[in-house]
Design a protein around this motif. Structure first.
Motif, PDB file in Angstrom:
ATOM      1  N   ARG A 159       0.815  -1.218   0.000  1.00  0.00           N
ATOM      2  CA  ARG A 159       0.000   0.000   0.000  1.00  0.00           C
ATOM      3  C   ARG A 159       0.852   1.273   0.000  1.00  0.00           C
ATOM      4  O   ARG A 159       0.308   2.368   0.086  1.00  0.00           O
ATOM      5  N   LEU A 160       2.142   1.112  -0.053  1.00  0.00           N
ATOM      6  CA  LEU A 160       3.099   2.216  -0.065  1.00  0.00           C
ATOM      7  C   LEU A 160       3.090   2.953   1.272  1.00  0.00           C
ATOM      8  O   LEU A 160       2.156   2.845   2.068  1.00  0.00           O
ATOM      9  N   ASP A 161       4.145   3.719   1.495  1.00  0.00           N
ATOM     10  CA  ASP A 161       4.282   4.447   2.758  1.00  0.00           C
ATOM     11  C   ASP A 161       3.714   5.845   2.618  1.00  0.00           C
ATOM     12  O   ASP A 161       4.417   6.866   2.707  1.00  0.00           O
ATOM     13  N   ASP A 162       2.406   5.901   2.348  1.00  0.00           N
ATOM     14  CA  ASP A 162       1.711   7.188   2.286  1.00  0.00           C
ATOM     15  C   ASP A 162       0.246   6.951   2.610  1.00  0.00           C
ATOM     16  O   ASP A 162      -0.212   5.806   2.709  1.00  0.00           O
ATOM     17  N   TYR A 163      -0.488   8.054   2.765  1.00  0.00           N
ATOM     18  CA  TYR A 163      -1.910   7.950   3.055  1.00  0.00           C
ATOM     19  C   TYR A 163      -2.757   8.322   1.835  1.00  0.00           C
ATOM     20  O   TYR A 163      -3.882   8.807   1.962  1.00  0.00           O
ATOM     21  N   ASP A 164      -2.210   8.074   0.635  1.00  0.00           N
ATOM     22  CA  ASP A 164      -2.929   8.341  -0.607  1.00  0.00           C
ATOM     23  C   ASP A 164      -3.180   7.076  -1.414  1.00  0.00           C
ATOM     24  O   ASP A 164      -3.933   7.106  -2.378  1.00  0.00           O
ATOM     25  N   THR A 165      -2.544   5.978  -1.035  1.00  0.00           N
ATOM     26  CA  THR A 165      -2.586   4.761  -1.845  1.00  0.00           C
ATOM     27  C   THR A 165      -3.168   3.618  -1.028  1.00  0.00           C
ATOM     28  O   THR A 165      -2.761   3.396   0.113  1.00  0.00           O
ATOM     29  N   THR A 166      -4.111   2.893  -1.606  1.00  0.00           N
ATOM     30  CA  THR A 166      -4.629   1.720  -0.903  1.00  0.00           C
ATOM     31  C   THR A 166      -5.251   0.751  -1.886  1.00  0.00           C
ATOM     32  O   THR A 166      -5.832   1.150  -2.893  1.00  0.00           O
ATOM     33  N   VAL A 167      -5.083  -0.528  -1.610  1.00  0.00           N
ATOM     34  CA  VAL A 167      -5.714  -1.588  -2.389  1.00  0.00           C
ATOM     35  C   VAL A 167      -6.293  -2.597  -1.409  1.00  0.00           C
ATOM     36  O   VAL A 167      -5.892  -2.661  -0.243  1.00  0.00           O
ATOM     37  N   GLY A 168      -7.251  -3.383  -1.874  1.00  0.00           N
ATOM     38  CA  GLY A 168      -7.862  -4.391  -1.021  1.00  0.00           C
ATOM     39  C   GLY A 168      -8.401  -5.537  -1.854  1.00  0.00           C
ATOM     40  O   GLY A 168      -8.105  -5.666  -3.041  1.00  0.00           O
ATOM     41  N   MET A 169      -9.220  -6.363  -1.224  1.00  0.00           N
ATOM     42  CA  MET A 169      -9.840  -7.484  -1.931  1.00  0.00           C
ATOM     43  C   MET A 169     -11.167  -7.805  -1.284  1.00  0.00           C
ATOM     44  O   MET A 169     -11.389  -7.510  -0.094  1.00  0.00           O
ATOM     45  N   GLY A 170     -12.060  -8.431  -2.048  1.00  0.00           N
ATOM     46  CA  GLY A 170     -13.334  -8.812  -1.460  1.00  0.00           C
ATOM     47  C   GLY A 170     -14.342  -9.239  -2.504  1.00  0.00           C
ATOM     48  O   GLY A 170     -14.085  -9.236  -3.705  1.00  0.00           O
ATOM     49  N   GLY A 171     -15.525  -9.605  -2.029  1.00  0.00           N
ATOM     50  CA  GLY A 171     -16.618 -10.038  -2.886  1.00  0.00           C
ATOM     51  C   GLY A 171     -17.358 -11.195  -2.250  1.00  0.00           C
ATOM     52  O   GLY A 171     -17.299 -11.407  -1.030  1.00  0.00           O
ATOM     53  N   ASN A 172     -18.052 -11.963  -3.042  1.00  0.00           N
ATOM     54  CA  ASN A 172     -18.808 -13.110  -2.560  1.00  0.00           C
ATOM     55  C   ASN A 172     -18.101 -14.404  -2.901  1.00  0.00           C
ATOM     56  O   ASN A 172     -17.514 -14.549  -3.979  1.00  0.00           O
ATOM     57  N   ILE A 173     -18.177 -15.339  -1.962  1.00  0.00           N
ATOM     58  CA  ILE A 173     -17.548 -16.642  -2.109  1.00  0.00           C
ATOM     59  C   ILE A 173     -18.637 -17.700  -2.000  1.00  0.00           C
ATOM     60  O   ILE A 173     -19.433 -17.679  -1.056  1.00  0.00           O
ATOM     61  N   LYS A 174     -18.655 -18.619  -2.943  1.00  0.00           N
ATOM     62  CA  LYS A 174     -19.639 -19.687  -2.861  1.00  0.00           C
ATOM     63  C   LYS A 174     -19.142 -20.804  -1.957  1.00  0.00           C
ATOM     64  O   LYS A 174     -19.828 -21.220  -1.026  1.00  0.00           O
ATOM     65  N   ARG A 175     -17.930 -21.273  -2.234  1.00  0.00           N
ATOM     66  CA  ARG A 175     -17.373 -22.352  -1.418  1.00  0.00           C
ATOM     67  C   ARG A 175     -15.908 -22.565  -1.791  1.00  0.00           C
ATOM     68  O   ARG A 175     -15.426 -22.060  -2.808  1.00  0.00           O
ATOM     69  N   ASN A 176     -15.204 -23.321  -0.955  1.00  0.00           N
ATOM     70  CA  ASN A 176     -13.869 -23.835  -1.259  1.00  0.00           C
ATOM     71  C   ASN A 176     -12.891 -22.711  -1.602  1.00  0.00           C
ATOM     72  O   ASN A 176     -12.270 -22.706  -2.661  1.00  0.00           O
ATOM     73  N   PHE A 177     -12.728 -21.798  -0.651  1.00  0.00           N
ATOM     74  CA  PHE A 177     -11.836 -20.648  -0.824  1.00  0.00           C
ATOM     75  C   PHE A 177     -10.739 -20.720   0.231  1.00  0.00           C
ATOM     76  O   PHE A 177     -11.018 -20.955   1.413  1.00  0.00           O
ATOM     77  N   VAL A 178      -9.483 -20.496  -0.182  1.00  0.00           N
ATOM     78  CA  VAL A 178      -8.358 -20.503   0.749  1.00  0.00           C
ATOM     79  C   VAL A 178      -7.487 -19.283   0.487  1.00  0.00           C
ATOM     80  O   VAL A 178      -7.053 -19.050  -0.649  1.00  0.00           O
ATOM     81  N   LEU A 179      -7.231 -18.509   1.535  1.00  0.00           N
ATOM     82  CA  LEU A 179      -6.236 -17.437   1.513  1.00  0.00           C
ATOM     83  C   LEU A 179      -5.219 -17.762   2.595  1.00  0.00           C
ATOM     84  O   LEU A 179      -5.591 -17.985   3.748  1.00  0.00           O
ATOM     85  N   LYS A 180      -3.922 -17.797   2.225  1.00  0.00           N
ATOM     86  CA  LYS A 180      -2.915 -18.207   3.189  1.00  0.00           C
ATOM     87  C   LYS A 180      -1.660 -17.359   3.021  1.00  0.00           C
ATOM     88  O   LYS A 180      -1.152 -17.184   1.920  1.00  0.00           O
TER      89      LYS A 180
END
Length: 862
Positions: A159-180
């Motif tokens: 996200r860089l070392d500032d307060y102007d930049t940001t990214v994220g992730m999200g949405g709907n999941i039906k099944r069988n999702f892994v974040l590690k």
């Protein structure tokens, strides 16, 4: 506060587009023609470049058709010069896993995960695979389009070392999702959540294992404040949030509780998360083994606080460590267990360590430690529930410790939550802090609890509360910081195809495993004598060391790690599975049957001081239990030993014990199906095995006489060789010795002892000074205080020793009030009433039971 993610509707699939450029917003989902072309290109290229492209491969339980390398196969730039967006978008077709070698990858537009897609870093450290947006960019980079099967693993989002930049992730999941093993590096302004998702399939599961954000934050005015992890009303399935680490959260660290689905939140570390570190509700959801720190004096100096106020104009607030709150769902509170909460410094707006909201039923809190050094905070607060709250509304605390220098109201404060239970708890503060405050909690109980405080030990208002075994002298367990936090390590890098061996995940020595053999569904319930927690291949919610789960109908394995031994087992469809008791590392394993697990238990526990060895024979089948995995079973006979300092052996058997031989029985306790027996007299109708204490008067050559009185029961010891049964009368015994010994067993404590002569006296094998037994001194004080009450309070108190009125502790009430009614002092019992005065007593032993009706404050001291 926020009812949904900032700048986002209830659907977690919607994207936050704040700060996006117009050209980025025009990049929508691929149309069908482009998708078809991209899929064909990737398949053809992958088939030429890698041998795995045409063979199905499984990663983290998701099956992919092809695995491609982002640099070698797809030509992405790992040096951060050229954007990878179009190549990544073309490659993320169904069935494709993209592996990223070490490098810096420039991103600028959103991506949408299709079914069975994945982004996985293959460097030896997540920080070596970095996705970097341009300065000033704000976008939800990875979007979940109700995905069924996805893997995100081993990379860092910068996200860089500032307060102007940001990214994220999200949405709907039906099944069988892994974040590690994914980290957000840099600073956090307002913008999209780092993870915002709902599981839309009621049978679906999403597992987040290792998600970290520890950098500074810009604390903006709500609703521009940024949630870190969010899941809301669209959630219907199950979500695991494990190994989460968040510092400097600006609104909530984990925000859940308003969907119909369930959550397991475990092994997390949260430091200075504003508003609430963890928010959850529902008895089917669990917050486990999490550490939460609230300390404004350890504030990250890079945090930006210029606009850090909420709607009420207050400054940034470290309000709550854990908050049970549901809003429009009629849920109870969650199960909270094995957590450590440290509250050092907060603002005046801080509320509670664990806060159960008015719209939420009661929580179950177990084996949790809270240190509170802030006078604005209530360590555990069960707020008065409204008709919005779900059942049950009572609070249930077991094994909870509250310590510290300062807190508000009381360490445990419940309002309008009848039938609440405080059991096996400990409260300690040397300052003027109160212990337990129960207001309109009729039918509640406080038992086996130590309350060692400088203020009022217990305050019961507007209801009948029963207490038993209340002490006031013990020190209480303190919370502790972990030796390492989740972000310090890396979760397992295995592909998950066969499950992981997580024996080191918890310091628990044994594993109970159920393995489906196919042909039908197996549903089972198992209980253990010690702590139990799910292994990685089980998601059941453990309550009171008991869990219910299922495998089948075609396959499946469930494992639970635990200490001690199996105490209870039941199953339906038991013929469709195999059952194993193992060491947690799998080095020793015993297959058992449901019939054995649900039949009988034989347990030998060392009491220290020597070795106890035994042989036990049954007329049925006998197998080693968890604590007996080192011992020998030969046919229908089991042999083992415990001691010299500790040890427990357990066996499961059918039928009956036909022979039992013991050497060193004085160094162990033996139980059969939970009931203690004397191994030397097993099967002989021993009537004294339930009297745990021993008393021996040993003559020294001259005549000595004695009398003894105990608080419960006394009998001749089974080790006594002479007939001294005539010495016994109710709770007393008297006799004389010259050269021999008189031996007794008893329950309770010795309340009076007189010795004339120079005999030696032994209690539980240790020589004692006879003058100290049954001393007439009453070291403990009890004051029932009605001076601050609105109504009269009646009380009955039972003690294990003696009790008598203490005029110096008594304050007379108004002459025409109920205080003028005479209080009654019986043998080990008092009964009275207070309204405007105080009734004081001195007693020995412990409080075994206390019943309060109406308003009264009970203070204990020494």
């Amino acid at each position: 506060m926020a009812e949904q993610p900032a700048n986002s509707p209830n659907d977690a699939g919607a994207e936050n587009t704040e700060n996006q450029s117009d050209d980025t917003k025009l990049l929508g989902r691929r149309d069908a023609l482009k998708l078809g072309a991209a899929t064909a290109a990737v398949a053809a290229g992958a088939g030429a470049a890698t041998t795995t492209a045409t063979a199905a491969i499984e990663r983290e339980g998701v099956t992919f058709d092809r695995v491609v390398n982002a640099v070698d196969d797809l030509g992405m730039d790992p040096n951060g010069n050229d954007r990878i967006d179009s190549k990544l978008e073309d490659a993320l077709s169904p069935g494709t896993l993209i592996e990223f070698p070490a490098g810096t990858y420039k991103i600028a537009s959103k991506q949408v995960l299709e079914d069975r897609t994945g982004i996985v870093g293959i460097a030896d450290d997540r920080s070596k695979v970095r996705f970097v947006p341009p300065q000033g960019k704000g976008m939800r980079w990875i979007n979940f389009g109700n995905v069924a099967g996805a893997v995100l693993k081993n990379f860092t989002i910068d996200r860089l070392d500032d307060y102007d930049t940001t990214v994220g992730m999200g949405g709907n999941i039906k099944r069988n999702f892994v974040l590690k093993n994914v980290e957000y590096d840099g600073w956090t302004p307002t913008g999209p959540q780092m993870f915002a998702a709902n599981v839309t399939d009621s049978d679906g599961t999403a597992v987040v294992d290792g998600l970290y954000r520890t950098g500074p934050t810009e604390f903006q005015h709500y609703p521009k404040s940024s949630l870190d992890i969010w899941s809301g009303r669209g959630h219907e399935g199950h979500m695991v949030l494990r190994n989460i680490e968040i510092h400097n959260g600006s609104e909530s660290g984990i925000y859940t509780g308003k969907g119909n689905g369930t959550y397991l939140i475990e092994d997390g570390y949260f430091k200075n998360v504003v508003h609430t570190a963890v928010r959850a509700a529902g008895r089917d959801s669990t917050v486990r083994n999490c550490t939460i720190v609230m300390d404004t004096e350890d504030w990250d100096p890079r945090n930006e606080k210029v606009e850090s106020t909420y709607d009420d104009g207050e400054p940034i607030q470290l309000n709550r460590a854990i908050w049970a709150q549901t809003n429009d769902k009629q849920f109870s509170g969650p199960v909270i267990e094995d957590c450590d909460i440290i509250i050092k410094n907060t603002t005046s707006t801080a509320l509670a360590g664990i806060y159960v909201n008015f719209d939420t039923g009661g929580a179950k809190i177990r084996n949790t430690r809270i240190q509170c050094d802030s006078g604005h905070v209530i360590p555990i607060y069960g707020q008065s529930p409204t008709n919005e709250a779900g059942e049950p509304i009572e609070m249930e605390l077991d094994g909870v410790s509250v310590t510290g220098s300062a807190w508000d109201k009381a360490a445990m404060y419940f309002e309008d939550r009848p039938n609440s239970v405080i059991r096996n708890c400990c409260i300690q503060s040397s300052n003027n802090n109160d212990g337990v405050l129960l207001d309109n909690c009729d039918g509640s109980t406080v038992e086996n609890t130590n309350i060692n405080v400088g203020g009022r030990a217990t305050t019961f208002k507007n209801g009948s509360v029963s207490t038993s075994s209340i002490t006031s002298s013990d020190s209480c367990p303190l919370p502790s910081l972990p030796s390492s936090t989740p972000s310090d390590g890396t979760p397992s890098t295995g592909d998950g195809s066969s499950g992981s061996d997580d024996s080191s995940s918890y310091d628990l020595p044994y594993r109970f495993k159920v393995e489906s053999t196919g042909g039908g569904k197996t549903e089972f319930t198992v209980s253990t004598s010690g702590t139990m927690k799910p292994a990685s291949d089980a998601e059941g919610v453990v309550e009171n060391n008991t869990v219910s789960d299922r495998v089948g109908p075609e396959s499946g394995v469930d494992s639970y790690l635990y200490e001690g031994y199996v105490t209870d087992f039941s199953v339906t469809g038991g013929e469709h599975a195999n059952y194993y008791i193992e060491t947690s590392d799998g080095s020793k394993s015993v297959q058992v049957s449901p019939e054995l697990l649900s039949a009988n238990r034989f347990v030998v526990k060392s009491t220290g001081g020597g070795v106890a060895s035994y042989d036990v024979t049954v007329d049925g089948e006998i197998v080693r239990g968890a604590c007996g995995l080192e011992d020998t079973v030969d046919g229908q006979t089991a042999s083992g030993r415990v001691g010299p300092d500790s040890g427990i052996d357990a066996f499961h058997y059918t039928g009956s014990i036909t022979d039992l031989t013991f050497d060193g029985a004085e160094y162990a306790t033996v139980t059969v199906n939970g009931k203690e027996i004397d191994p030397n007299q097993y099967g002989e109708g021993d009537s004294t095995s339930d009297l745990p204490n021993s008393l021996t008067i040993s003559g020294t050559g001259t005549n000595s006489t004695y009398t003894v009185t105990v608080s419960e029961d006394i009998d001749v010891s089974p080790d006594e060789t002479d007939d001294i049964s005539g010495n016994i009368s109710t709770k007393s015994a008297e006799g004389a010795v010259t050269d021999g010994e008189d031996k007794y067993v008893y329950a309770g404590e010795i309340t009076d002892f007189t010795l004339n002569g120079d005999a030696k006296v032994f209690v539980n094998g240790n020589e004692v000074d006879p003058a100290t037994l049954g001393s007439s001194s009453l070291p403990n004080t009890l004051v029932v205080d009605g001076t601050g009450s609105d109504a009269a309070g009646t009380y009955t108190v039972y003690v294990s020793g003696d009790i008598e009125a203490a005029p110096d502790l008594t304050v007379a009430g108004e002459s025409n009030s109920l205080d003028s009614v005479d209080d009654k002092v019986f043998d080990g019992k008092i009964a009275g009433v207070v309204k405007t005065g105080k009734d004081g007593y001195r007693f020995s032993g412990d409080i075994t039971k206390m019943e309060i009706n109406g308003d009264a404050v009970v203070n204990l001291g020494q």
